[in-house]
Design a protein around this motif. Structure first.
Motif, PDB file in Angstrom:
ATOM      1  N   GLU A  16      47.112  45.400  60.263  1.00  0.00           N
ATOM      2  CA  GLU A  16      46.166  45.833  59.233  1.00  0.00           C
ATOM      3  C   GLU A  16      44.931  44.946  59.286  1.00  0.00           C
ATOM      4  O   GLU A  16      44.992  43.822  59.761  1.00  0.00           O
ATOM      5  N   THR A  17      43.824  45.463  58.805  1.00  0.00           N
ATOM      6  CA  THR A  17      42.604  44.677  58.808  1.00  0.00           C
ATOM      7  C   THR A  17      42.137  44.397  57.392  1.00  0.00           C
ATOM      8  O   THR A  17      42.252  45.246  56.504  1.00  0.00           O
ATOM      9  N   PHE A  18      41.624  43.187  57.185  1.00  0.00           N
ATOM     10  CA  PHE A  18      41.142  42.749  55.884  1.00  0.00           C
ATOM     11  C   PHE A  18      39.893  41.899  56.083  1.00  0.00           C
ATOM     12  O   PHE A  18      39.826  41.105  57.006  1.00  0.00           O
ATOM     13  N   GLU A  19      38.924  42.013  55.213  1.00  0.00           N
ATOM     14  CA  GLU A  19      37.757  41.136  55.214  1.00  0.00           C
ATOM     15  C   GLU A  19      37.979  40.092  54.137  1.00  0.00           C
ATOM     16  O   GLU A  19      38.345  40.419  53.010  1.00  0.00           O
ATOM     17  N   LYS A  20      37.764  38.826  54.489  1.00  0.00           N
ATOM     18  CA  LYS A  20      37.961  37.769  53.499  1.00  0.00           C
ATOM     19  C   LYS A  20      36.948  37.928  52.371  1.00  0.00           C
ATOM     20  O   LYS A  20      35.764  38.101  52.623  1.00  0.00           O
ATOM     21  N   PRO A  21      37.419  37.858  51.132  1.00  0.00           N
ATOM     22  CA  PRO A  21      36.505  38.002  49.998  1.00  0.00           C
ATOM     23  C   PRO A  21      35.611  36.774  49.833  1.00  0.00           C
ATOM     24  O   PRO A  21      35.936  35.684  50.315  1.00  0.00           O
ATOM     25  N   THR A  22      34.515  36.955  49.152  1.00  0.00           N
ATOM     26  CA  THR A  22      33.575  35.881  48.852  1.00  0.00           C
ATOM     27  C   THR A  22      33.343  35.847  47.346  1.00  0.00           C
ATOM     28  O   THR A  22      33.925  36.647  46.603  1.00  0.00           O
ATOM     29  N   ASP A  23      32.434  34.981  46.909  1.00  0.00           N
ATOM     30  CA  ASP A  23      32.139  34.908  45.477  1.00  0.00           C
ATOM     31  C   ASP A  23      31.460  36.167  44.963  1.00  0.00           C
ATOM     32  O   ASP A  23      31.320  36.357  43.762  1.00  0.00           O
ATOM     33  N   LYS A  24      31.070  37.051  45.867  1.00  0.00           N
ATOM     34  CA  LYS A  24      30.470  38.325  45.467  1.00  0.00           C
ATOM     35  C   LYS A  24      31.527  39.354  45.076  1.00  0.00           C
ATOM     36  O   LYS A  24      31.210  40.357  44.452  1.00  0.00           O
ATOM     37  N   TYR A  41      49.379  32.983  43.788  1.00  0.00           N
ATOM     38  CA  TYR A  41      48.345  32.405  42.936  1.00  0.00           C
ATOM     39  C   TYR A  41      48.772  32.503  41.478  1.00  0.00           C
ATOM     40  O   TYR A  41      49.641  33.290  41.125  1.00  0.00           O
ATOM     41  N   ASP A  42      48.142  31.676  40.642  1.00  0.00           N
ATOM     42  CA  ASP A  42      48.369  31.710  39.201  1.00  0.00           C
ATOM     43  C   ASP A  42      47.544  32.856  38.632  1.00  0.00           C
ATOM     44  O   ASP A  42      46.342  32.942  38.894  1.00  0.00           O
ATOM     45  N   ASN A  43      48.167  33.722  37.877  1.00  0.00           N
ATOM     46  CA  ASN A  43      47.466  34.889  37.325  1.00  0.00           C
ATOM     47  C   ASN A  43      46.271  34.508  36.463  1.00  0.00           C
ATOM     48  O   ASN A  43      45.337  35.270  36.325  1.00  0.00           O
ATOM     49  N   ALA A  44      46.303  33.302  35.875  1.00  0.00           N
ATOM     50  CA  ALA A  44      45.224  32.855  35.009  1.00  0.00           C
ATOM     51  C   ALA A  44      44.135  32.102  35.785  1.00  0.00           C
ATOM     52  O   ALA A  44      43.167  31.636  35.188  1.00  0.00           O
ATOM     53  N   ALA A  45      44.274  31.997  37.109  1.00  0.00           N
ATOM     54  CA  ALA A  45      43.313  31.241  37.920  1.00  0.00           C
ATOM     55  C   ALA A  45      41.923  31.871  37.873  1.00  0.00           C
ATOM     56  O   ALA A  45      41.783  33.087  37.780  1.00  0.00           O
ATOM     57  N   LYS A  46      40.922  31.025  37.917  1.00  0.00           N
ATOM     58  CA  LYS A  46      39.532  31.482  37.924  1.00  0.00           C
ATOM     59  C   LYS A  46      39.116  31.834  39.348  1.00  0.00           C
ATOM     60  O   LYS A  46      39.782  31.473  40.317  1.00  0.00           O
ATOM     61  N   LYS A  47      38.006  32.533  39.484  1.00  0.00           N
ATOM     62  CA  LYS A  47      37.525  33.019  40.774  1.00  0.00           C
ATOM     63  C   LYS A  47      37.428  31.891  41.803  1.00  0.00           C
ATOM     64  O   LYS A  47      37.911  32.036  42.929  1.00  0.00           O
ATOM     65  N   ALA A  48      36.829  30.766  41.436  1.00  0.00           N
ATOM     66  CA  ALA A  48      36.661  29.656  42.380  1.00  0.00           C
ATOM     67  C   ALA A  48      38.013  29.130  42.855  1.00  0.00           C
ATOM     68  O   ALA A  48      38.175  28.782  44.036  1.00  0.00           O
ATOM     69  N   ASP A  49      38.989  29.080  41.951  1.00  0.00           N
ATOM     70  CA  ASP A  49      40.326  28.609  42.318  1.00  0.00           C
ATOM     71  C   ASP A  49      41.006  29.583  43.276  1.00  0.00           C
ATOM     72  O   ASP A  49      41.688  29.165  44.220  1.00  0.00           O
ATOM     73  N   LEU A  50      40.825  30.866  43.045  1.00  0.00           N
ATOM     74  CA  LEU A  50      41.398  31.881  43.931  1.00  0.00           C
ATOM     75  C   LEU A  50      40.773  31.803  45.318  1.00  0.00           C
ATOM     76  O   LEU A  50      41.470  31.855  46.333  1.00  0.00           O
ATOM     77  N   LEU A  51      39.451  31.659  45.364  1.00  0.00           N
ATOM     78  CA  LEU A  51      38.768  31.573  46.650  1.00  0.00           C
ATOM     79  C   LEU A  51      39.183  30.318  47.412  1.00  0.00           C
ATOM     80  O   LEU A  51      39.248  30.337  48.643  1.00  0.00           O
ATOM     81  N   ALA A  52      39.492  29.243  46.694  1.00  0.00           N
ATOM     82  CA  ALA A  52      39.910  27.997  47.343  1.00  0.00           C
ATOM     83  C   ALA A  52      41.261  28.146  48.044  1.00  0.00           C
ATOM     84  O   ALA A  52      41.559  27.378  48.956  1.00  0.00           O
ATOM     85  N   LEU A  53      42.041  29.136  47.654  1.00  0.00           N
ATOM     86  CA  LEU A  53      43.343  29.376  48.288  1.00  0.00           C
ATOM     87  C   LEU A  53      43.206  30.023  49.665  1.00  0.00           C
ATOM     88  O   LEU A  53      44.130  30.001  50.467  1.00  0.00           O
TER      89      LEU A  53
END
Length: 56
Positions: A16-24, A41-53
């Motif tokens: 399968e193909t996926f594009e890595k998400p960004t802050d956009k 991931y933690d369901n309550a995590a903020k966008k920056a925390d999710l992107l850091a994963l």
């Protein structure tokens, strides 16, 4: 087949193909990516925390 239509990174196991998400991307889109590639991931995590994963 792409469920969310926004990811294009190739998953070696499934082909399968996926594009890595960004802050956009929205938090939901980032969570969808993390779900698709099997990253927990933690369901309550903020966008920056999710992107850091996401690693290169």
């Amino acid at each position: 087949m792409r469920e969310h239509g926004v990811f294009e990174e190739v998953d070696e196991g499934t082909g399968e193909t996926f594009e890595k998400p960004t802050d956009k991307n929205t938090v939901d889109e980032i969570k969808g990516y993390l779900d698709q590639v099997g990253i927990e991931y933690d369901n309550a995590a903020k966008k920056a925390d999710l992107l850091a994963l996401i690693t290169d």
